[in-house]
Design a protein around this motif. Structure first.
Motif, mmCIF file in Angstrom:
data_model
loop_
_atom_site.group_PDB
_atom_site.id
_atom_site.type_symbol
_atom_site.label_atom_id
_atom_site.label_comp_id
_atom_site.label_asym_id
_atom_site.label_seq_id
_atom_site.Cartn_x
_atom_site.Cartn_y
_atom_site.Cartn_z
ATOM 1 N N LYS A 156 -23.384 74.811 -45.910
ATOM 2 C CA LYS A 156 -22.527 73.712 -46.363
ATOM 3 C C LYS A 156 -21.109 74.243 -46.419
ATOM 4 O O LYS A 156 -20.869 75.307 -46.992
ATOM 5 C CB LYS A 156 -22.962 73.239 -47.752
ATOM 6 N N ARG A 157 -20.202 73.503 -45.810
ATOM 7 C CA ARG A 157 -18.817 73.966 -45.764
ATOM 8 C C ARG A 157 -17.853 72.799 -45.884
ATOM 9 O O ARG A 157 -18.125 71.707 -45.385
ATOM 10 C CB ARG A 157 -18.501 74.643 -44.419
ATOM 11 N N SER A 158 -16.694 73.074 -46.500
ATOM 12 C CA SER A 158 -15.566 72.144 -46.421
ATOM 13 C C SER A 158 -14.741 72.582 -45.223
ATOM 14 O O SER A 158 -14.422 73.761 -45.087
ATOM 15 C CB SER A 158 -14.692 72.223 -47.671
ATOM 16 N N ILE A 159 -14.415 71.647 -44.364
ATOM 17 C CA ILE A 159 -13.751 71.999 -43.112
ATOM 18 C C ILE A 159 -12.492 71.175 -42.898
ATOM 19 O O ILE A 159 -12.497 69.951 -43.067
ATOM 20 C CB ILE A 159 -14.719 71.802 -41.916
ATOM 21 N N VAL A 160 -11.422 71.865 -42.535
ATOM 22 C CA VAL A 160 -10.178 71.195 -42.158
ATOM 23 C C VAL A 160 -10.305 70.824 -40.677
ATOM 24 O O VAL A 160 -10.383 71.695 -39.822
ATOM 25 C CB VAL A 160 -8.949 72.109 -42.384
ATOM 26 N N ARG A 161 -10.396 69.529 -40.406
ATOM 27 C CA ARG A 161 -10.530 69.034 -39.022
ATOM 28 C C ARG A 161 -9.139 68.786 -38.451
ATOM 29 O O ARG A 161 -8.390 67.952 -38.972
ATOM 30 C CB ARG A 161 -11.328 67.728 -38.990
ATOM 31 N N HIS A 162 -8.812 69.508 -37.407
ATOM 32 C CA HIS A 162 -7.447 69.483 -36.857
ATOM 33 C C HIS A 162 -7.518 69.278 -35.352
ATOM 34 O O HIS A 162 -8.384 69.841 -34.682
ATOM 35 C CB HIS A 162 -6.772 70.814 -37.198
ATOM 36 N N ALA A 163 -6.600 68.500 -34.795
ATOM 37 C CA ALA A 163 -6.627 68.140 -33.372
ATOM 38 C C ALA A 163 -6.336 69.312 -32.439
ATOM 39 O O ALA A 163 -6.606 69.241 -31.240
ATOM 40 C CB ALA A 163 -5.616 67.031 -33.097
ATOM 41 N N GLY A 164 -5.786 70.394 -32.969
ATOM 42 C CA GLY A 164 -5.421 71.531 -32.127
ATOM 43 C C GLY A 164 -3.925 71.582 -31.885
ATOM 44 O O GLY A 164 -3.222 70.571 -32.052
ATOM 45 N N SER A 165 -3.438 72.751 -31.497
ATOM 46 C CA SER A 165 -1.998 72.932 -31.339
ATOM 47 C C SER A 165 -1.661 73.608 -30.026
ATOM 48 O O SER A 165 -2.460 74.371 -29.482
ATOM 49 C CB SER A 165 -1.447 73.821 -32.459
ATOM 50 N N ALA A 166 -0.463 73.320 -29.554
ATOM 51 C CA ALA A 166 0.086 74.013 -28.387
ATOM 52 C C ALA A 166 1.217 74.908 -28.875
ATOM 53 O O ALA A 166 1.989 74.525 -29.761
ATOM 54 C CB ALA A 166 0.613 73.003 -27.382
ATOM 55 N N VAL A 167 1.281 76.097 -28.316
ATOM 56 C CA VAL A 167 2.281 77.092 -28.695
ATOM 57 C C VAL A 167 3.033 77.485 -27.427
ATOM 58 O O VAL A 167 2.409 77.652 -26.379
ATOM 59 C CB VAL A 167 1.587 78.338 -29.306
ATOM 60 N N MET A 168 4.345 77.597 -27.520
ATOM 61 C CA MET A 168 5.131 77.869 -26.328
ATOM 62 C C MET A 168 5.875 79.193 -26.423
ATOM 63 O O MET A 168 6.679 79.402 -27.335
ATOM 64 C CB MET A 168 6.163 76.739 -26.117
ATOM 65 N N LEU A 169 5.580 80.082 -25.487
ATOM 66 C CA LEU A 169 6.333 81.326 -25.380
ATOM 67 C C LEU A 169 7.318 81.141 -24.221
ATOM 68 O O LEU A 169 6.951 81.261 -23.052
ATOM 69 C CB LEU A 169 5.393 82.514 -25.148
ATOM 70 N N ALA A 170 8.548 80.764 -24.576
ATOM 71 C CA ALA A 170 9.570 80.529 -23.560
ATOM 72 C C ALA A 170 10.323 81.836 -23.335
ATOM 73 O O ALA A 170 10.843 82.436 -24.279
ATOM 74 C CB ALA A 170 10.526 79.424 -24.011
ATOM 75 N N GLY A 195 -13.074 80.251 -40.208
ATOM 76 C CA GLY A 195 -13.934 80.140 -41.376
ATOM 77 C C GLY A 195 -13.977 78.733 -41.935
ATOM 78 O O GLY A 195 -15.002 78.288 -42.455
ATOM 79 N N TYR A 196 -12.876 78.019 -41.860
ATOM 80 C CA TYR A 196 -12.860 76.671 -42.434
ATOM 81 C C TYR A 196 -11.910 75.713 -41.748
ATOM 82 O O TYR A 196 -11.743 74.574 -42.197
ATOM 83 C CB TYR A 196 -12.549 76.740 -43.939
ATOM 84 N N VAL A 197 -11.245 76.148 -40.673
ATOM 85 C CA VAL A 197 -10.321 75.262 -39.953
ATOM 86 C C VAL A 197 -10.781 75.133 -38.503
ATOM 87 O O VAL A 197 -11.035 76.141 -37.850
ATOM 88 C CB VAL A 197 -8.879 75.823 -39.972
ATOM 89 N N SER A 198 -10.895 73.899 -37.999
ATOM 90 C CA SER A 198 -11.380 73.703 -36.628
ATOM 91 C C SER A 198 -10.278 73.886 -35.583
ATOM 92 O O SER A 198 -10.550 73.931 -34.391
ATOM 93 C CB SER A 198 -11.977 72.295 -36.486
ATOM 94 N N GLU A 199 -9.040 73.988 -36.021
ATOM 95 C CA GLU A 199 -7.900 74.055 -35.095
ATOM 96 C C GLU A 199 -8.038 75.139 -34.032
ATOM 97 O O GLU A 199 -8.366 76.280 -34.335
ATOM 98 C CB GLU A 199 -6.628 74.330 -35.903
ATOM 99 N N LYS A 200 -7.778 74.743 -32.787
ATOM 100 C CA LYS A 200 -7.671 75.709 -31.694
ATOM 101 C C LYS A 200 -6.230 75.720 -31.231
ATOM 102 O O LYS A 200 -5.636 74.654 -31.038
ATOM 103 C CB LYS A 200 -8.595 75.309 -30.541
ATOM 104 N N MET A 201 -5.690 76.896 -31.053
ATOM 105 C CA MET A 201 -4.313 77.020 -30.557
ATOM 106 C C MET A 201 -4.330 77.499 -29.123
ATOM 107 O O MET A 201 -5.110 78.395 -28.780
ATOM 108 C CB MET A 201 -3.535 78.025 -31.406
ATOM 109 N N THR A 202 -3.486 76.909 -28.282
ATOM 110 C CA THR A 202 -3.374 77.355 -26.902
ATOM 111 C C THR A 202 -1.923 77.760 -26.657
ATOM 112 O O THR A 202 -1.010 76.956 -26.917
ATOM 113 C CB THR A 202 -3.786 76.231 -25.931
ATOM 114 N N ILE A 203 -1.742 78.976 -26.195
ATOM 115 C CA ILE A 203 -0.384 79.482 -25.971
ATOM 116 C C ILE A 203 -0.050 79.427 -24.485
ATOM 117 O O ILE A 203 -0.835 79.869 -23.645
ATOM 118 C CB ILE A 203 -0.230 80.931 -26.471
#
Ligand code: MG
Length: 173
Positions: free
Chosen positions: A31-45, A110-118
Motif C-alpha cells: 500500500k502506497r501513497s503516490i504522487v501521480r505526475h505527467a512527466g517532465s522534459a529537461v533541456m540541456l542547451a 519510491g513515491y513519485v511516478s514522474e519520469k524525466m527526459t533530458i
C-alpha cells in the motif's frame, strides 16, 4: 503486481496524489501513497563553445534559489520532445534547430511516478522568454568548468541538472 484499488486523495494543478493497494499472485501486498505526475522534459542547451544554459529560480519546496537545467511538465497530449521545445522558449526564449534525447529517468520512484527526459538542444537562436505568471526566471550561460565547480561545491543541488550534465559530458559532448 496488480492494482487492487486506487483512490484519489488530493488534486492540484501539477499532480494528483492517490492511495494505491497492489497484490501479486502469491498474495504479497503493498500500500502506497503516490504522487501521480505527467512527466517532465529537461533541456540541456549547449552553444558552439560548449557552454550550458542554466536557469535560476526560487524553489518553495526547498526554500532556496537553485541553478537548474530548464525544464517543465508535459501538457496533456504532449510528448517529451514537444514539451522540451515549448518549455525552452517559454523559460529562456531560445529555439533550437537540433534536438537529441540524452536519457530518461525516475527522479524519485519510491513515491513519485514522474519520469524525466533530458534532451540536448543545439543550433540555438535567442528570442523573448514567455514565463508563466508565477515564474521568475534568470538565465545564464556557464562554462563546463564552472558547472563542475558548482556541483562539487554543492552549489548546484538539483538532481536533473547533475544527471544531465554528466550524461552529456560522458557520452555526448
Ligand atoms: Mg520549469
Amino acid at each position: 503486481m496488480k492494482i487492487v484499488s486506487s483512490r484519489v486523495r488530493y488534486c492540484s494543478k501539477l499532480f494528483t496524489v492517490t492511495e494505491d493497494h497492489a497484490k501479486d499472485a502469491r498474495g504479497f501486498e503493498i500500500k502506497r501513497s503516490i504522487v501521480r505526475h505527467a512527466g517532465s522534459a529537461v533541456m540541456l542547451a549547449a552553444d558552439e563553445r560548449k557552454q550550458i544554459l542554466l536557469v535560476r529560480q526560487y524553489r518553495l519546496a526547498v526554500d532556496g534559489n537553485l541553478w537548474e537545467l530548464p525544464a517543465g511538465r508535459l501538457d496533456p497530449g504532449e510528448n517529451p520532445l514537444q514539451a522540451a521545445k515549448r518549455e525552452l522558449v517559454e523559460e529562456t526564449g531560445y529555439r533550437a534547430r537540433r534536438w537529441k534525447k540524452l536519457i530518461s529517468f525516475y527522479p524519485s520512484p519510491g513515491y513519485v511516478s514522474e519520469k524525466m527526459t533530458i534532451f540536448l538542444a543545439t543550433d540555438l537562436t535567442a528570442g523573448e522568454a514567455q514565463p508563466m505568471d508565477d515564474e521568475q526566471i534568470e538565465c545564464r550561460w556557464f562554462r563546463t568548468k564552472e558547472i563542475e565547480g558548482m556541483i562539487r561545491a554543492n552549489r548546484i543541488r538539483d538532481s536533473k541538472t547533475i544527471i544531465g550534465y554528466f550524461v552529456w559530458r560522458r557520452w555526448f559532448m
